[in-house]
Design a protein around this motif. Structure first.
Motif, short mmCIF file in Angstrom:
data_model
loop_
_atom_site.label_atom_id
_atom_site.label_comp_id
_atom_site.label_asym_id
_atom_site.label_seq_id
_atom_site.Cartn_x
_atom_site.Cartn_y
_atom_site.Cartn_z
N PRO A 506 9.09 -0.88 10.15
CA PRO A 506 8.15 -1.32 9.10
C PRO A 506 8.73 -1.23 7.68
O PRO A 506 8.30 -1.96 6.80
CB PRO A 506 6.96 -0.37 9.27
CG PRO A 506 7.49 0.81 10.01
CD PRO A 506 8.58 0.29 10.90
N GLY A 507 9.70 -0.36 7.46
CA GLY A 507 10.26 -0.23 6.12
C GLY A 507 11.40 -1.17 5.82
O GLY A 507 11.94 -1.18 4.71
N VAL A 508 11.79 -1.99 6.81
CA VAL A 508 12.93 -2.91 6.66
C VAL A 508 12.42 -4.32 6.43
O VAL A 508 11.59 -4.83 7.18
CB VAL A 508 13.84 -2.86 7.90
CG1 VAL A 508 14.92 -3.93 7.81
CG2 VAL A 508 14.46 -1.47 8.05
N GLU A 509 12.93 -4.93 5.36
CA GLU A 509 12.55 -6.31 5.07
C GLU A 509 13.41 -7.31 5.83
O GLU A 509 12.92 -8.30 6.36
CB GLU A 509 12.68 -6.56 3.57
CG GLU A 509 12.18 -7.92 3.12
CD GLU A 509 12.13 -8.03 1.61
OE1 GLU A 509 12.80 -8.92 1.05
OE2 GLU A 509 11.43 -7.19 0.98
N ARG A 637 18.21 -4.81 4.02
CA ARG A 637 17.37 -4.83 2.81
C ARG A 637 16.07 -4.12 3.13
O ARG A 637 15.37 -4.47 4.08
CB ARG A 637 17.09 -6.26 2.35
CG ARG A 637 16.07 -6.34 1.20
CD ARG A 637 15.80 -7.77 0.77
NE ARG A 637 16.96 -8.34 0.13
CZ ARG A 637 17.34 -8.10 -1.12
NH1 ARG A 637 16.62 -7.30 -1.88
NH2 ARG A 637 18.41 -8.66 -1.62
N LEU A 638 15.75 -3.10 2.30
CA LEU A 638 14.52 -2.34 2.49
C LEU A 638 13.37 -2.95 1.70
O LEU A 638 13.59 -3.63 0.69
CB LEU A 638 14.73 -0.89 2.06
CG LEU A 638 15.81 -0.11 2.82
CD1 LEU A 638 16.05 1.24 2.17
CD2 LEU A 638 15.42 0.06 4.28
N LYS A 639 12.17 -2.69 2.15
CA LYS A 639 10.99 -3.15 1.42
C LYS A 639 10.81 -2.31 0.15
O LYS A 639 11.34 -1.21 0.06
CB LYS A 639 9.75 -3.04 2.31
CG LYS A 639 9.76 -4.05 3.46
CD LYS A 639 8.50 -3.93 4.31
CE LYS A 639 8.51 -4.97 5.44
NZ LYS A 639 7.32 -4.85 6.30
N PRO A 640 10.07 -2.84 -0.83
CA PRO A 640 9.89 -2.09 -2.09
C PRO A 640 9.43 -0.66 -1.85
O PRO A 640 8.56 -0.41 -1.00
CB PRO A 640 8.83 -2.92 -2.83
CG PRO A 640 9.01 -4.30 -2.29
CD PRO A 640 9.41 -4.15 -0.85
N ASN A 641 10.01 0.27 -2.61
CA ASN A 641 9.73 1.69 -2.44
C ASN A 641 8.54 2.10 -3.31
O ASN A 641 8.70 2.57 -4.42
CB ASN A 641 10.99 2.49 -2.81
CG ASN A 641 10.89 3.93 -2.36
OD1 ASN A 641 10.02 4.29 -1.59
ND2 ASN A 641 11.81 4.75 -2.86
N GLN A 645 8.88 7.58 -0.85
CA GLN A 645 9.35 8.17 0.41
C GLN A 645 9.70 7.11 1.45
O GLN A 645 10.35 7.44 2.45
CB GLN A 645 8.26 9.09 1.00
CG GLN A 645 7.88 10.26 0.10
CD GLN A 645 9.03 11.23 -0.07
OE1 GLN A 645 9.80 11.45 0.85
NE2 GLN A 645 9.16 11.80 -1.26
N SER A 646 9.29 5.87 1.25
CA SER A 646 9.44 4.87 2.30
C SER A 646 10.91 4.58 2.61
O SER A 646 11.28 4.36 3.76
CB SER A 646 8.72 3.58 1.92
OG SER A 646 9.21 3.08 0.69
N TRP A 647 11.77 4.57 1.60
CA TRP A 647 13.19 4.31 1.86
C TRP A 647 13.81 5.40 2.70
O TRP A 647 14.51 5.12 3.67
CB TRP A 647 13.95 4.16 0.53
CG TRP A 647 13.70 2.85 -0.15
CD1 TRP A 647 12.85 1.86 0.23
CD2 TRP A 647 14.33 2.39 -1.34
NE1 TRP A 647 12.88 0.82 -0.65
CE2 TRP A 647 13.79 1.10 -1.62
CE3 TRP A 647 15.28 2.92 -2.20
CZ2 TRP A 647 14.19 0.36 -2.73
CZ3 TRP A 647 15.69 2.18 -3.30
CH2 TRP A 647 15.14 0.91 -3.57
#
Length: 812
Positions: A506-509, A637-641, A645-647
């Protein structure tokens, strides 16, 4: 006589405490900087100077030129090491040095008895394959085993004493002989133990496996021991020439021999002999995991040390000559009692030697602290103990002698030159700020502030360029993108499984596999050509590859055409705008559909990428092509932090998935923007060094200015008292006392500006994309220097202006 000298010196220093402290501070700061810098320089130039006949030791390197593209490598064809002793003459020793492929590390396992669990050491560094000549070449101390036979047989290994103690802490070095170690899947027997090298060297081996092991194991094919047209950095070769053999003669027969074995590509390749003393400094031929020192940086450090020392010496000269009037009667009495000019010069030079020695002692005591504070600038392996090398102790003595002479010579000549009759009648000329010696002091003060302002300008310009480089648009997105590598030579199904898992988090774009990031530390060139109808064009071209999501991960834009079609394999290429220009098209869309000759096939251009930087801003943007292909590097590429803590949570999930597939491997990742910032590590170190040099130069200059202002104001005490009695305001007196010093700072700026402009313009010339030096940089530098000088002098001027005039006029 000696007792009288020390008594006189002590009384003089104690009577003038302020000037003694200012002189000691100025000299200590300058000497501390000089000691640390000289320690670094001495250490760097000490690398590999201990080998016998070092002038006859060379590393064989490759210089290549393919279609105008130059390349350099420390790697040589693997079979060359076996062939040279048998085919060529003029060689005393031939020493091949192989390393494990990839990151040159290995897993080492020590099997215990039935009751104990095997001991595993992951990612061990400094493991090499070599022969017995290696130890003789470097002069190792042999502790256990038979030196002449230690590495003649397959599956044998020699350990340094430190590694033997690491693997077998309960055994003596000699008891380790005969023990077995497993390197990945190779079981080897310890055949010898040698002492660790305690001198600076680029030969960093600590475990030495016999070269014969490669031939007798499955490694033979991996190391391409029979392949003459391939070379990688893991295969290096050193030779020691015979005493009567010239390097030029041997190099000529070496290249003739090599071309016999590589007729197809040999004409594009030259084998060269790199002298041993050049290995530590030549950036064209870096070792795997090794460190290359830059001579230009070392020379720059030496210049900084010389400047800071000069500032300390200038302080001493200024303050000592300014105090001349206070010692005038002492000198007159000494001369009347029979002292010669030579004796007085010896007295004053002796006082300077005492001051310099005290300052040097304080500096030596502070070096361990300085080395800890500036650990990121200090070469690994350099400690304060290196000061006690015999050669460096000579440097210390030379430093004390030079500083004492430079600081004390001029004041000694001035002080010893007073005539006793004039001195005792209070008619000494040249003792106040209105004399020719005051002119010398002004010149020295200008020199101090010129150096300080040069450092201010250099620091400002370097910092601006680094900020410009790091913050400039790279042509692709770097925020929230990181990359990591998976083990090579592993099943592709594992890679696909990991990619699917990562993409579903879920945290990965978005995630992709491929090779290098768009801008990376490494470079990868490819040979490609385009026939325009009249000639074959072969632009020097870099290559990137990745799957169908690679461009989207990095936000790379297309200015014409389309992306490569998805699928397992496509014979299509993307090129950048610069490539289009190199093959003669003015507009990107004109290149669409054109065919390039690549890897022996005609491959169409289906899209044009907007130019992006593929290296640092030092380099111009080159032609580049992109091919669809999978690779061992993951780009995520990660989703906006949003919650902070999401990253970290997403990375932890990726790490868990990674270890599920590769349990014995370390998970190492790096954000792309941090990697790009590392392009400028050298520049950032330079900026930090200049910041410290600037701070120290300003501090030393202000110390001297403070002392000079204190003395000048004290000598004008009666003048200030009269002016106050006649109605002068505090402001007018402060202005009167400060303006002469501020003038000196302005003159220093006029001198420093053109020098700084020339020096920094030369430095900026290394950048293809650079800032412009603007007027405000020079004006701001002058303003900072003037404000600093005004505050330094103003504090003393205000104190004098506020003093009661009765105190200064009482004895009139």
């Amino acid at each position: 006589m000696l007792k009288n000298f020390f008594t006189t010196t002590y009384r003089h220093l104690w009577r003038n405490k302020l000037f003694t402290v200012l002189n000691l501070l100025g000299l200590s700061i300058g000497i501390s900087a000089a000691l640390v810098i000289s320690l670094i320089v001495y250490y760097e130039f000490s690398f590999d100077t201990f080998q016998r006949d070092s002038d006859r030791i060379y590393r064989i390197v490759i210089d290549a030129n393919f279609n105008g593209v130059e390349g350099h490598s420390v790697g040589v064809p693997a079979p060359l090491g076996n062939a040279i002793p048998n085919e060529l003459t003029g060689i005393e020793q031939t020493v091949p040095v192989f390393q494990f492929q990839g990151d040159a590390t290995i897993h080492v396992r020590i099997d215990g008895d039935n009751a104990s669990k095997p001991l595993l050491f992951k990612k061990q560094k400094d493991v090499v394959f070599t022969n017995n000549d290696y130890f003789e070449l470097l002069g190792y101390e042999w502790i256990g085993g038979e030196q002449s036979q230690a590495l003649t047989q397959p599956f044998s290994v020699v350990l340094t004493k430190s590694r033997a103690q690491l693997y077998f802490p309960d055994l003596s070095p000699t008891a380790v002989i005969g023990k077995q170690l497993t390197y990945n899947d190779l079981t080897l027997t310890v055949s010898g133990v040698v002492g660790d090298l305690d001198k600076p060297t680029d030969f960093n081996g600590r475990e030495f496996i016999s070269v014969a092991t490669i031939e007798a194991s499955s490694l033979k094919e991996n190391f391409m021991m029979d392949v003459w047209d391939d070379w990688m950095a893991y295969s290096q070769l050193y030779v020691k020439l015979s005493a009567n053999q010239s390097a030029q003669t041997f190099q000529a027969q070496l290249n003739a021999f090599y071309q016999q074995h590589n007729t197809e590509r040999g004409k594009d390749i030259t084998l060269s002999l790199q002298p041993l003393h050049d290995i530590h400094f030549n950036r064209l031929y870096p070792n795997i995991g090794g460190r290359i020192a830059q001579k230009t940086t070392l020379y720059g450090l030496m210049a900084v040390a010389a400047f800071l020392l000069a500032l300390g010496c200038i302080n001493f000269i200024n303050l000592t000559t300014a105090q001349a009037s206070q010692r005038a009667k002492e000198i007159g009495v000494r001369k009347t009692m029979g002292s010669s000019k030579r004796q007085l010069i010896q007295q004053f030079l002796g006082e300077t030697v005492v001051m310099t020695s005290i300052a040097t002692l304080l500096s030596i005591l502070s070096i361990p602290i300085i080395l800890r504070l500036f650990s990121k600038f200090i070469p690994e392996g350099l400690t304060a103990d290196f000061m006690f090398q015999p050669g460096y102790l000579l440097v210390l003595l030379l430093l004390v002698a030079v500083v004492s002479f430079l600081s004390g010579c001029y004041p000694a000549l001035i002080l010893s030159g007073f005539t006793p009759t004039s001195v005792l009648r209070n008619q000494v000329s040249g003792l106040t700020g209105q004399t020719r010696h005051a002119g010398v002091r002004k010149i020295l003060t200008i020199s101090q502030f010129a150096i300080a302002q040069f450092f201010i300008l250099a620091t400002l310009i370097v910092s601006q360029q680094i900020s410009y480089s790091i913050d400039s648009d790279m042509g692709f997105d770097t925020g929230a993108v990181f990359k990591f590598d998976t083990p090579r030579d592993t099943a592709e199904t594992k890679s696909r499984q990991l990619l699917h898992t990562v993409q579903s988090l879920p945290g990965v774009e978005l995630a992709s596999t491929g090779f290098y990031a768009p801008a990376d530390r490494g470079v990868s060139f490819t040979t490609v050509s385009f026939h325009n109808g009249t000639e074959e064009l072969k632009p020097t071209t870099q290559i990137r590859w990745g799957d169908e999501h690679y461009l989207d991960v990095y936000g790379i834009k297309l200015v014409a055409g389309r992306d490569i079609s998805p699928g397992d394999a496509t014979n299509e290429l993307l090129v950048n705008e610069q490539f289009v220009k190199e093959i003669g098209f003015q507009r990107p869309e004109e290149a669409l559909g054109k065919f390039l000759n690549w890897n022996g096939n005609a491959v169409p251009i289906v899209g044009i990428m907007k130019d992006f930087h593929h290296q640092s801003t030092r380099s111009s943007i080159m032609p580049l092509l992109f091919q669809k292909n999978n690779g061992s590097t993951f780009h995520v590429r990660l989703k906006p932090n949003r919650d902070g803590q999401s990253w970290s949570h997403a990375i932890a999930q990726i790490q868990k998935a990674y270890h599920g597939l590769y349990p014995d491997e370390d998970f190492n990742y790096q954000f792309v923007d941090e990697m790009i910032a590392q392009f400028y590590e050298h520049e950032q170190a330079t900026a930090s060094l200049l910041t410290w040099a600037m701070s120290l130069s300003i501090l030393i200059s202000c110390l001297g200015l403070l002392g000079l202002a204190t003395y000048t104001i004290n000598t004008r005490g009666k003048e200030i008292g009269i002016r106050k009695v006649l109605g002068a305001t505090v402001g007018s007196i402060v202005q009167l006392l400060s303006k002469d010093f501020v003038k000196l700072v302005v003159i220093a700026l006029v001198i420093a500006s053109p020098i700084a402009w020339w020096a920094m313009n030369s430095w900026l010339a290394d950048f293809a994309y650079r800032i412009d030096m603007e007027w405000w940089m020079f004006a701001g530098t002058g303003l900072v220097a003037m404000v600093t000088a005004a505050l330094t002098v103003g504090s003393q001027a205000i104190r004098a202006a506020l003093a009661n005039p009765v105190d200064s006029l009482r004895d009139e």
